[in-house]
Structures are given as C-alpha cells and as structure tokens.
Design a protein around this motif. Sequence first.
Motif, PDB file in Angstrom:
ATOM      1  N   SER A  66       0.828  -1.209   0.000  1.00  0.00           N
ATOM      2  CA  SER A  66       0.000   0.000   0.000  1.00  0.00           C
ATOM      3  C   SER A  66       0.861   1.257   0.000  1.00  0.00           C
ATOM      4  N   ASP A  87       0.805   1.741   7.246  1.00  0.00           N
ATOM      5  CA  ASP A  87       0.669   2.517   6.013  1.00  0.00           C
ATOM      6  C   ASP A  87      -0.429   3.564   6.162  1.00  0.00           C
ATOM      7  N   GLU A 124      -3.498   5.807   4.984  1.00  0.00           N
ATOM      8  CA  GLU A 124      -4.646   5.753   4.082  1.00  0.00           C
ATOM      9  C   GLU A 124      -5.577   6.877   4.508  1.00  0.00           C
ATOM     10  N   THR A 172      -0.602   7.127  -0.682  1.00  0.00           N
ATOM     11  CA  THR A 172      -0.350   6.009   0.223  1.00  0.00           C
ATOM     12  C   THR A 172       1.150   5.950   0.473  1.00  0.00           C
TER      13      THR A 172
END
Length: 356
Positions: free
Chosen positions: A192, A256, A258, A295
């Motif tokens: 991601s 990650d 988002e 991302t």
Amino acid sequence: MAKESALSQEEKQSLKLNNFIFHIIIAKNDTPEYLDAVQLDASQETFFRDRILDTCEGTQYSFKDKENSNFVENCKNIVSGDEEGFIKESRKIASDFCKQHKGTMSDGVFIISKISIVSSGKTIPLVALLKVDHSKVYQYKQKKDEKGHIEAIITEIKNSFVEHKSAVQKWAIIDSSEHFLWDILARERSSSSEVADYFEKFLEASPRETPSKLTQKSVSTVFQWARNLDKDLIPEGATPPDYRHRAIQYMHTHDDFETESFVKAVVADQDKTRRAKARKLLEEELVKVGISGQTFETKPGSVPFSKNKGTIKTAENVTIQWPGKGDAQESGILVEELGKNDFVVTIKTTNVTYPD
C-alpha cells in the motif's frame, strides 16, 4: 499553478475512457501477444472505468529524466495522437513492461487507456496503466443420467479475469501535461506504499516525497487545520493539540497511511453531525496540501518528540504544557470559552510540585 493533490472526488466523477486496449502477458514469453482492438459493452466499460478509478490513489512519483525518457515520449504520443497512434504506442509500453518484469510477472493482461478528467475547468488528458492477473474461473453444465440424477460437469474457462479490484496487480496514472506537480500516481496490490523496484524502473520515476516527509506533513497539516477550525465544530474541552496527538498516534498504530482511516482517527467526536462536518473539512485540507489520495509507509519516528506535547499559551504569557499521552482533558486540563476574550483554564490534579 500546478496542482499538488491527487484526483479530487469531482475530478474522479468526470473521468472518461477515450481509448482502451489490452495486450496479453504470458510469463514464459519474451513479448506480449498484441491485440488490435477490444470491444466493450456498456457494463464492461463501467467495470474498467471503476478499476481505473481505483488507481487514482497511490504514491506520487516524478520522472527521473523527463526530457530523455522513452516512456514519457510514449505517453505524450498517446495523449496527442489518434486511434492508430494509440495502438502503436500501447504496444511499445506493453513490450517494455514485459522486458522490465521478466521472471517476476504472472499471466494476465496489460491494459493501456487514454482517459480524461475535468480539472480547474479544463479537460486534462491522462494515461492509465493496469496489470490484471488471469484468474481461475470455472463454469458448470448440468447432465441428467438415465435414473434422473443430475450431475454437474465442471470445466475451467481459460484466459479469464474476474470483475474485482483484487485481480489488479499494478496500476498507474500518468500526467504528461504538467497539470499536476506529480507525474505519476502508482501502486501495487502487494504493497500500500511504494511500488517494487522493477515497476519503478519501468516507469522511469522515483517518489516525489519521502515517507518521512509525508508523515511530518500530515501531522503538521492536522495541527494547522485544527487551530483554524470553527469553535462550533470542536467538542467541549478539546484543543488543537488533541488533534495533532491523534494524528501522531495514527502513525504509530498503522504501518501505512490511508486517507479515510486517518481522517476518522483524527476527528473523534460523539456528535455525528459535527463530526461529519469536521471530517469533510479535514479531507478538503488534505486535498489542498497534496496528502489526500497518497499512500505511504508511516514513519512516526520522523515527528520530533516536542511535537507530541500539548501546549497552551495565554494572553498573560502563561504556558501550560502536557505530555502527548492523551488529550488535554485526559491530562486534567479543561479549556472553556465563556465569551469574547474570556477564557477559563482549569487544571485538576492530585499533586502540585515546584521544580527548580
């Protein structure tokens, strides 16, 4: 002035497919099996448009050598050329993809599409690339025997892919017009954040900003936004440092970044109406600064420790500071606005000391 943000919701809604082709990738072959045309009915066009819309979020990349890049030249020719030129350039791009990914790719199709969006009142041409894996799909037929028993005969449908975004392995949106500050939005199913080295090499690009820089930028954007947020949208007793603290906590608890989950984590409020308004405003702010839609791997260590402290300074030059282990109220600090230029700060504690 070039736009820093990824595609906004309005830009996504305006997206149109102008040209579309895919070429067949067979892992054991050195070159693709080239097609001359692909016929799409209305539902199939909607499916591929939706898959391209899925690609509109990813890591921002810049071309390493824009003036001398064959890939950039291919994309520019697609944007400016006719249908015949589109097919010709699509073959070049698919061929280069095979060369760069030999030994690492699976069977599937490589999609090239000339698309357009409306941005700042102008039609902006873009190029979309998607690598879609072949999926094992079965069909069955019913067969009735002499006794009336019904048996299912199952056969595999070769060279098929399913209508689900999980089948998309790699994707990229390329802007060769310089309308955006970024040149490419790219992402892979297996990650991601940044794409694999060989996909990056194929794109002839590198990340525009490092994950550390993006982490810092996300946290500082939240704090500046919270400082300017209408007081009617802030829960009673909450302070701007509380929002920054939640942004930092997000970076510690998520591998990650988002956008949607970040906004939900930062804007915590029991009042649904107020919460929805504040989240929308934060999303708009993240779009302005180019964070929304990106991302990246979070790097909480890149945020200075001092930024994880809550601080209030009064007109009388009195500073109140608390550690970033919770919001102000959890640290026993309550800020109340009684009227214009009239605030009361209450500190509740079990003990008071007087350090040297």
